[in-house]
Design a protein around this motif. Structure first.
Motif, PDB file in Angstrom:
ATOM      1  N   ASP A   5       9.677 -14.497 -48.408  1.00  0.00           N
ATOM      2  CA  ASP A   5      10.958 -14.218 -48.058  1.00  0.00           C
ATOM      3  C   ASP A   5      10.694 -13.148 -46.705  1.00  0.00           C
ATOM      4  O   ASP A   5      11.805 -13.241 -45.960  1.00  0.00           O
ATOM      5  N   LEU A   6      10.196 -11.976 -47.099  1.00  0.00           N
ATOM      6  CA  LEU A   6      10.109 -10.987 -46.225  1.00  0.00           C
ATOM      7  C   LEU A   6       9.417 -11.471 -44.794  1.00  0.00           C
ATOM      8  O   LEU A   6       9.813 -11.049 -43.865  1.00  0.00           O
ATOM      9  N   ILE A   7       8.270 -12.337 -45.169  1.00  0.00           N
ATOM     10  CA  ILE A   7       7.598 -12.811 -43.982  1.00  0.00           C
ATOM     11  C   ILE A   7       8.616 -13.743 -43.049  1.00  0.00           C
ATOM     12  O   ILE A   7       8.636 -13.461 -41.779  1.00  0.00           O
ATOM     13  N   GLY A   8       9.477 -14.512 -43.927  1.00  0.00           N
ATOM     14  CA  GLY A   8      10.344 -15.345 -42.978  1.00  0.00           C
ATOM     15  C   GLY A   8      11.370 -14.716 -42.361  1.00  0.00           C
ATOM     16  O   GLY A   8      11.898 -14.913 -41.267  1.00  0.00           O
ATOM     17  N   MET A   9      11.829 -13.528 -43.054  1.00  0.00           N
ATOM     18  CA  MET A   9      12.843 -12.612 -42.517  1.00  0.00           C
ATOM     19  C   MET A   9      12.407 -11.987 -41.189  1.00  0.00           C
ATOM     20  O   MET A   9      13.036 -11.714 -40.174  1.00  0.00           O
ATOM     21  N   ALA A  10      11.075 -11.392 -41.316  1.00  0.00           N
ATOM     22  CA  ALA A  10      10.514 -10.702 -40.220  1.00  0.00           C
ATOM     23  C   ALA A  10      10.352 -11.579 -38.973  1.00  0.00           C
ATOM     24  O   ALA A  10      10.552 -11.073 -37.894  1.00  0.00           O
ATOM     25  N   VAL A  11       9.839 -12.761 -39.204  1.00  0.00           N
ATOM     26  CA  VAL A  11       9.674 -13.817 -38.083  1.00  0.00           C
ATOM     27  C   VAL A  11      11.176 -14.094 -37.602  1.00  0.00           C
ATOM     28  O   VAL A  11      11.205 -14.142 -36.284  1.00  0.00           O
ATOM     29  N   ALA A  12      12.098 -14.459 -38.339  1.00  0.00           N
ATOM     30  CA  ALA A  12      13.526 -14.826 -37.816  1.00  0.00           C
ATOM     31  C   ALA A  12      14.006 -13.444 -37.086  1.00  0.00           C
ATOM     32  O   ALA A  12      14.562 -13.765 -36.106  1.00  0.00           O
ATOM     33  N   LYS A  13      13.709 -12.408 -37.602  1.00  0.00           N
ATOM     34  CA  LYS A  13      14.463 -11.074 -36.855  1.00  0.00           C
ATOM     35  C   LYS A  13      13.611 -10.907 -35.611  1.00  0.00           C
ATOM     36  O   LYS A  13      14.202 -10.252 -34.604  1.00  0.00           O
ATOM     37  N   THR A  14      12.639 -11.019 -35.683  1.00  0.00           N
ATOM     38  CA  THR A  14      11.625 -11.151 -34.292  1.00  0.00           C
ATOM     39  C   THR A  14      12.377 -11.911 -33.090  1.00  0.00           C
ATOM     40  O   THR A  14      12.193 -11.604 -31.964  1.00  0.00           O
ATOM     41  N   ILE A  15      12.823 -13.383 -33.552  1.00  0.00           N
ATOM     42  CA  ILE A  15      13.362 -13.895 -32.664  1.00  0.00           C
ATOM     43  C   ILE A  15      14.819 -13.747 -32.437  1.00  0.00           C
ATOM     44  O   ILE A  15      15.081 -13.712 -31.021  1.00  0.00           O
TER      45      ILE A  15
END
Length: 143
Positions: A105-115
């Motif tokens: 979940d943290l990885i997904g959140m980090a990727v999404a926030k980067t975009i």
């Protein structure tokens, strides 16, 4: 989609991320706990008891309170499920499973926030902390 060098770079980075997750202590703990749970004789016995109680209850469930022993069989299912869930091996597995889910979940959140901050991420953990909330405060659907 047009295949470019950037796409290959993303694919390489993704593979490195996957390998890092697979090499992590959290994943090792998950694998050990999973193996321990599936090889436990107590867990197998509890699971068998639960499935038998569930099957017995499902045969009469459609009749509701009119079926003989409805409450007794319903309680038996709950007790068997509780015994299964509270066994040490299952509890440890579920804890390590939640830990891995949190990492993902943290990885997904980090990727999404980067975009973009506007991208919504479906976190598998209901207790997962959400990003900044830009909703209406609960009053936008009132009529």
């Amino acid at each position: 989609m047009i295949v470019t060098e950037k796409l290959f770079e993303i694919e390489d980075q993704t593979e490195k991320l996957v390998q890092a997750i697979l090499a992590s202590e959290s994943f090792e703990t998950y694998k050990v706990n999973r193996q321990r749970m599936y090889s436990s004789k107590d867990v197998k016995a509890n699971q068998k008891a639960f499935l038998e109680a569930k099957d017995s209850f499902e045969r009469i469930e459609a009749y509701g309170n009119h079926a003989p022993d409805f409450r007794t069989k319903q309680r038996a299912v709950r007790k068997a499920k509780r015994a299964l869930d509270l066994s040490e091996e299952v509890a440890e597995f579920r804890f390590s499973e939640t830990e891995i889910q949190t990492v993902l979940d943290l990885i997904g959140m980090a990727v999404a926030k980067t975009i973009s901050d506007d991208i919504k991420v479906d976190a598998g953990n209901p207790f997962f902390e959400k990003g900044k909330h830009s909703g209406c405060g609960g009053s936008c659907h009132a009529s």
